[in-house]
Design a protein around this motif. Sequence first.
Motif, PDB file in Angstrom:
ATOM      1  N   ARG A   5       0.857  -1.178   0.000  1.00  0.00           N
ATOM      2  CA  ARG A   5       0.000   0.000   0.000  1.00  0.00           C
ATOM      3  C   ARG A   5       0.898   1.233   0.000  1.00  0.00           C
ATOM      4  NH1 ARG A   5      -4.981  -1.600   3.745  1.00  0.00           N
ATOM      5  NH2 ARG A   5      -4.749   0.545   4.376  1.00  0.00           N
ATOM      6  N   CYS A   7       1.079   5.589  -0.121  1.00  0.00           N
ATOM      7  CA  CYS A   7       0.446   6.892   0.043  1.00  0.00           C
ATOM      8  C   CYS A   7       1.507   7.950  -0.241  1.00  0.00           C
ATOM      9  CB  CYS A   7      -0.116   7.056   1.451  1.00  0.00           C
ATOM     10  SG  CYS A   7      -0.967   8.639   1.702  1.00  0.00           S
ATOM     11  N   GLN A   8       1.165   8.907  -1.084  1.00  0.00           N
ATOM     12  CA  GLN A   8       2.103   9.950  -1.489  1.00  0.00           C
ATOM     13  C   GLN A   8       1.397  11.297  -1.502  1.00  0.00           C
ATOM     14  OE1 GLN A   8       2.807   8.232  -5.391  1.00  0.00           O
ATOM     15  NE2 GLN A   8       4.827   7.532  -4.755  1.00  0.00           N
ATOM     16  N   TYR A  43      -6.263   2.911  -7.250  1.00  0.00           N
ATOM     17  CA  TYR A  43      -5.526   4.180  -7.251  1.00  0.00           C
ATOM     18  C   TYR A  43      -6.512   5.334  -7.146  1.00  0.00           C
ATOM     19  CZ  TYR A  43      -1.655   7.282  -8.816  1.00  0.00           C
ATOM     20  OH  TYR A  43      -0.670   8.222  -8.909  1.00  0.00           O
ATOM     21  N   ILE A  55      -3.217  14.010  -2.318  1.00  0.00           N
ATOM     22  CA  ILE A  55      -2.874  12.805  -1.577  1.00  0.00           C
ATOM     23  C   ILE A  55      -3.258  11.623  -2.450  1.00  0.00           C
ATOM     24  CG2 ILE A  55      -3.264  11.455   0.521  1.00  0.00           C
ATOM     25  CD1 ILE A  55      -4.392  14.959   0.713  1.00  0.00           C
ATOM     26  N   THR A  57      -3.238   7.477  -3.126  1.00  0.00           N
ATOM     27  CA  THR A  57      -3.108   6.159  -2.522  1.00  0.00           C
ATOM     28  C   THR A  57      -3.338   5.106  -3.594  1.00  0.00           C
ATOM     29  OG1 THR A  57      -5.437   6.027  -1.892  1.00  0.00           O
ATOM     30  CG2 THR A  57      -3.941   6.967  -0.266  1.00  0.00           C
ATOM     31  N   LYS A  59      -2.577   0.525  -4.366  1.00  0.00           N
ATOM     32  CA  LYS A  59      -1.992  -0.757  -4.002  1.00  0.00           C
ATOM     33  C   LYS A  59      -1.114  -1.214  -5.151  1.00  0.00           C
ATOM     34  CE  LYS A  59      -5.857  -2.189  -1.133  1.00  0.00           C
ATOM     35  NZ  LYS A  59      -7.002  -3.112  -1.026  1.00  0.00           N
ATOM     36  N   ASP A 108       6.716  10.086  -0.596  1.00  0.00           N
ATOM     37  CA  ASP A 108       6.160   8.867  -0.010  1.00  0.00           C
ATOM     38  C   ASP A 108       5.950   9.071   1.487  1.00  0.00           C
ATOM     39  OD1 ASP A 108       6.153   7.191  -2.322  1.00  0.00           O
ATOM     40  OD2 ASP A 108       8.325   6.978  -2.134  1.00  0.00           O
ATOM     41  N   GLU A 111       3.291   4.537   6.478  1.00  0.00           N
ATOM     42  CA  GLU A 111       2.041   4.108   7.106  1.00  0.00           C
ATOM     43  C   GLU A 111       2.286   3.944   8.609  1.00  0.00           C
ATOM     44  OE1 GLU A 111      -0.979   1.094   5.470  1.00  0.00           O
ATOM     45  OE2 GLU A 111       0.300  -0.062   6.804  1.00  0.00           O
ATOM     46  N   ARG A 114      -3.063   0.779  10.353  1.00  0.00           N
ATOM     47  CA  ARG A 114      -3.936   0.121   9.372  1.00  0.00           C
ATOM     48  C   ARG A 114      -4.940  -0.740  10.123  1.00  0.00           C
ATOM     49  NH1 ARG A 114      -1.685  -3.818   4.721  1.00  0.00           N
ATOM     50  NH2 ARG A 114      -0.249  -2.074   4.630  1.00  0.00           N
TER      51      ARG A 114
END
Length: 118
Positions: A5, A7-8, A43, A55, A57, A59, A108, A111, A114
């Motif tokens: 996963r 997130c950027q 995405y 933002i 996100t 997978k 990047d 995380e 979760r």
Amino acid sequence: MAPKRVCQIIRVKPERFEEYCKVHAEAWPGVLAALERAHFADYSIHHDPIHSLLIATFKYTGHDWDADMEAVAQDEETQRWWKMTDSMQESLVEGATGSGVKPGWWLDLREVFRFEGK
């Protein structure tokens, strides 16, 4: 192997935000195909208007992150897309010069929590 996963974040130029939304509403099929070939899934890009941040996100479901990212970076249509969209953004990565080259364009994020639920 479980999906990676990601997130950027990146800053969007406020005066270019509506244009950014418009081009993404009409995302180029070749760019989407390159992402799919590189095992991108689920995405999405969100907007924080207070801080002018985007933002993203997604997978990653592949097995060779570096090779898949290089394949995306070498895709000619994706390079044209990035040239257009990079002009609408300001990177938060120190030393960044654009998408597809080190040290990266989007920052990047790590995380820290979760919860997958049932």
